[in-house]
Motif scaffolding. Structure first.
Motif, PDB file in Angstrom:
ATOM      1  N   PHE A 140       0.626  -1.447   0.057  1.00  0.00           N
ATOM      2  CA  PHE A 140       0.012   0.100  -0.428  1.00  0.00           C
ATOM      3  C   PHE A 140       0.548   1.114   0.357  1.00  0.00           C
ATOM      4  O   PHE A 140       0.757   2.365  -0.968  1.00  0.00           O
ATOM      5  CB  PHE A 140      -0.586  -0.217   0.986  1.00  0.00           C
ATOM      6  CG  PHE A 140      -2.216   1.325   1.677  1.00  0.00           C
ATOM      7  CD1 PHE A 140      -2.820   1.459   0.601  1.00  0.00           C
ATOM      8  CD2 PHE A 140      -1.057   2.268   1.796  1.00  0.00           C
ATOM      9  CE1 PHE A 140      -3.480   2.704   1.075  1.00  0.00           C
ATOM     10  CE2 PHE A 140      -2.083   3.583   2.657  1.00  0.00           C
ATOM     11  CZ  PHE A 140      -3.253   3.520   1.940  1.00  0.00           C
ATOM     12  N   GLY A 141       1.722   1.441   1.150  1.00  0.00           N
ATOM     13  CA  GLY A 141       2.700   2.032   1.179  1.00  0.00           C
ATOM     14  C   GLY A 141       3.738   2.950  -0.081  1.00  0.00           C
ATOM     15  O   GLY A 141       3.559   4.242  -0.997  1.00  0.00           O
ATOM     16  N   ARG A 142       4.728   1.649  -0.631  1.00  0.00           N
ATOM     17  CA  ARG A 142       4.775   1.812  -2.196  1.00  0.00           C
ATOM     18  C   ARG A 142       3.611   1.795  -3.319  1.00  0.00           C
ATOM     19  O   ARG A 142       4.506   2.859  -4.044  1.00  0.00           O
ATOM     20  CB  ARG A 142       5.773   0.668  -2.022  1.00  0.00           C
ATOM     21  CG  ARG A 142       6.944   0.717  -0.946  1.00  0.00           C
ATOM     22  CD  ARG A 142       7.822  -0.691  -1.559  1.00  0.00           C
ATOM     23  NE  ARG A 142       9.321  -0.496  -0.664  1.00  0.00           N
ATOM     24  CZ  ARG A 142       9.722  -1.289  -0.446  1.00  0.00           C
ATOM     25  NH1 ARG A 142      10.065  -1.887  -1.349  1.00  0.00           N
ATOM     26  NH2 ARG A 142      11.494  -0.661   0.367  1.00  0.00           N
ATOM     27  N   ALA A 143       2.987   1.985  -3.644  1.00  0.00           N
ATOM     28  CA  ALA A 143       1.582   2.217  -4.210  1.00  0.00           C
ATOM     29  C   ALA A 143       1.195   4.050  -4.163  1.00  0.00           C
ATOM     30  O   ALA A 143       1.887   4.288  -5.038  1.00  0.00           O
ATOM     31  CB  ALA A 143       0.549   1.660  -3.724  1.00  0.00           C
ATOM     32  N   LEU A 144       1.877   4.302  -3.104  1.00  0.00           N
ATOM     33  CA  LEU A 144       1.436   5.348  -2.946  1.00  0.00           C
ATOM     34  C   LEU A 144       2.435   6.402  -3.000  1.00  0.00           C
ATOM     35  O   LEU A 144       2.507   7.391  -4.351  1.00  0.00           O
ATOM     36  CB  LEU A 144       0.801   5.820  -1.881  1.00  0.00           C
ATOM     37  CG  LEU A 144      -0.091   5.515  -1.216  1.00  0.00           C
ATOM     38  CD1 LEU A 144      -0.645   6.285   0.626  1.00  0.00           C
ATOM     39  CD2 LEU A 144      -1.528   5.499  -1.788  1.00  0.00           C
ATOM     40  N   ALA A 145       4.033   5.532  -2.907  1.00  0.00           N
ATOM     41  CA  ALA A 145       5.653   6.859  -3.152  1.00  0.00           C
ATOM     42  C   ALA A 145       5.312   6.792  -4.486  1.00  0.00           C
ATOM     43  O   ALA A 145       6.003   7.222  -5.184  1.00  0.00           O
ATOM     44  CB  ALA A 145       6.389   5.456  -2.812  1.00  0.00           C
ATOM     45  N   LYS A 146       4.951   5.661  -6.028  1.00  0.00           N
ATOM     46  CA  LYS A 146       5.587   5.411  -7.070  1.00  0.00           C
ATOM     47  C   LYS A 146       4.470   6.049  -7.739  1.00  0.00           C
ATOM     48  O   LYS A 146       4.763   6.400  -8.560  1.00  0.00           O
ATOM     49  CB  LYS A 146       5.169   3.666  -7.177  1.00  0.00           C
ATOM     50  CG  LYS A 146       5.786   3.735  -8.629  1.00  0.00           C
ATOM     51  CD  LYS A 146       7.020   3.974  -9.093  1.00  0.00           C
ATOM     52  CE  LYS A 146       7.294   3.527 -10.829  1.00  0.00           C
ATOM     53  NZ  LYS A 146       9.317   3.758 -10.768  1.00  0.00           N
ATOM     54  N   GLY A 147       2.863   6.981  -6.973  1.00  0.00           N
ATOM     55  CA  GLY A 147       2.094   7.360  -7.189  1.00  0.00           C
ATOM     56  C   GLY A 147       1.099   6.900  -8.712  1.00  0.00           C
ATOM     57  O   GLY A 147       0.198   7.384  -9.228  1.00  0.00           O
ATOM     58  N   ILE A 148       1.249   5.338  -7.945  1.00  0.00           N
ATOM     59  CA  ILE A 148       0.112   4.276  -8.232  1.00  0.00           C
ATOM     60  C   ILE A 148      -1.341   4.865  -7.692  1.00  0.00           C
ATOM     61  O   ILE A 148      -1.270   5.014  -6.203  1.00  0.00           O
ATOM     62  CB  ILE A 148       0.124   3.489  -8.907  1.00  0.00           C
ATOM     63  CG1 ILE A 148       2.078   2.780  -9.188  1.00  0.00           C
ATOM     64  CG2 ILE A 148      -0.721   2.163  -8.514  1.00  0.00           C
ATOM     65  CD1 ILE A 148       2.082   1.573  -8.468  1.00  0.00           C
ATOM     66  N   SER A 149      -2.806   5.003  -8.530  1.00  0.00           N
ATOM     67  CA  SER A 149      -3.407   4.779  -8.102  1.00  0.00           C
ATOM     68  C   SER A 149      -4.113   3.804  -6.925  1.00  0.00           C
ATOM     69  O   SER A 149      -3.886   2.081  -7.060  1.00  0.00           O
ATOM     70  CB  SER A 149      -4.695   5.141  -9.044  1.00  0.00           C
ATOM     71  OG  SER A 149      -4.766   6.512  -9.531  1.00  0.00           O
ATOM     72  N   VAL A 150      -5.095   4.062  -5.715  1.00  0.00           N
ATOM     73  CA  VAL A 150      -5.361   2.962  -4.736  1.00  0.00           C
ATOM     74  C   VAL A 150      -6.576   2.543  -4.492  1.00  0.00           C
ATOM     75  O   VAL A 150      -7.988   4.003  -4.794  1.00  0.00           O
ATOM     76  CB  VAL A 150      -4.641   2.559  -3.709  1.00  0.00           C
ATOM     77  CG1 VAL A 150      -4.317   1.818  -2.211  1.00  0.00           C
ATOM     78  CG2 VAL A 150      -2.970   2.963  -3.525  1.00  0.00           C
TER      79      VAL A 150
END
Length: 381
Positions: A206-216
């Motif tokens: 979850f955190g790395r998706a946010l860091a990469k700018g990936i929509s969640v």
């Protein structure tokens, strides 16, 4: 009224026959995704005031003609929205295509055909099957059945779905490949069961998706309290009737709702991440006195360096491969070519492979997004 998830347009001076052929091809192609031209995919024809949202994926076909107006094009090009110029024949490009578009690669309707023209538009909007990538994050002991069910539902809608039980071979470095596949995804779907954040790995995904700018997309279980960490995520909250108490499977209706929301999010992700990469390229070029003339077919960025050189830059949202560079070179055989990518989170072995490959191929280069200015300042090509 159905909310538009994508925006496509025809500008310039298309004939009625050309519009009909493009519409027919697009409509048929979108059926596989459960999308309808004119509904989920907004469709504008012949207008010169096309102003798409910067937060959803969009693209334009511009049909040229003698003395055609270029009204409305400058703002679209400045926004980094892909524009595909289409002449009747290649011999007519300088007659039919406005000067503002001539730096971009043009297609010829009579010679390339409807399939090539319409597919180019779909690709620029991220609407080809190979571009639709989703990562499912979950806890096996709480939502395994739902994750498998969602994998099947999304696969049926032509998404490339990563699920840890399906996507990594037994001999591979599991965690390194996990982050690698996450970086290549448009949307992370988190199945937020009561103990989701108790797992180190699901929490890190979850955190790395946010860091990469990936929509969640947070799919919340009925008895799962939403964490303060999900404040920026899109949400779809389940109720007890959405989950079979015996099998723990989701209902078909809620699978449909989840898939629709994922479709909306991946359009946003495709647009926002693409715009971010375009902005970094533009800023890097401006830093050394270069300029961008626009974005064309295959989302190629046409850049002009201060010494007069032209470089065609292919931004890669996700993971670049040797095929990425090969395709870029094939698409622009007479030009200097660069593949620009964001290296954060990529597998170390993959980055080493790109460095090795780039060192042995002189006609094109891989360039990290944060090194555009540095690389272009001394570009041999």
């Amino acid at each position: 009224m159905v909310t538009a998830l994508y925006e496509l347009a025809i500008m310039g001076s298309p004939s009625d026959d050309q519009i009909q052929k493009v519409e027919s091809y697009l409509s048929e192609g979108l059926k596989a995704f459960g999308l309808t031209l004119g509904k989920e995919v907004a469709w504008a024809t012949r207008g010169n005031n096309f102003k798409p949202s910067r937060r959803i994926a969009s693209a334009v076909l511009f049909f040229g003609a003698k003395d055609v107006s270029d009204s409305g094009l400058k703002s679209i090009l400045n926004e980094g929205i892909p524009v595909i110029p289409v002449a009747s024949r290649y011999s007519q490009v300088h007659v039919e295509i406005p000067e503002i578009l001539r730096a971009l690669n043009c297609l010829a309707f009579e010679e390339d055909g409807i399939q090539r023209v319409a597919t180019a538009l779909l690709e620029c909007a991220g609407l080809l099957p190979r571009q639709r990538r989703v990562f499912i994050s979950y806890r096996r002991n709480e939502s395994r059945e739902a994750a498998l069910q969602l994998f099947d539902g999304l696969s049926a809608r032509h998404f490339d779905v990563f699920l840890d039980t399906h996507g990594i071979g037994p001999a591979e470095d599991f965690q390194a490949m996990l982050w690698h596949r996450l970086c290549d995804s448009d949307v992370l779907v988190m199945l937020d069961t009561p103990n989701y954040f108790e797992s180190r790995w699901s929490s890190a995904e979850f955190g790395r998706a946010l860091a990469k700018g990936i929509s969640v997309l947070r799919v919340g279980w009925p008895n799962s309290k939403a964490s303060a960490r999900i404040s920026t995520a899109s949400r779809l909250d389940l109720c007890d009737s959405d989950i079979d108490s015996g099998t723990r499977r989701l209902t078909d209706e809620v699978i449909g709702r989840i898939c629709f929301q994922i479709e909306a999010l991946r359009s946003q992700s495709h647009a926002v991440r693409g715009l971010s990469l375009f902005s970094r390229i533009s800023q890097g070029l401006a830093q050394i006195g270069g300029i961008v003339s626009g974005v064309g077919e295959h989302k190629a960025v046409f850049a002009h360096l201060p010494d007069g050189k032209t470089v065609i830059i292919y931004p890669t949202v996700g993971v670049p491969t040797s095929v990425t560079l090969h395709e870029a070179l094939n698409r622009s055989p007479d030009s200097s070519v660069a593949v620009v990518y964001d290296e954060v989170g990529l597998h170390p072995d993959w980055l080493n492979h790109l460095s090795w490959l780039g060192a042995h191929i002189q006609v094109g280069r891989y360039v990290k997004a944060n090194e555009v200015a540095w690389a272009m300042a001394d570009w041999e090509g």
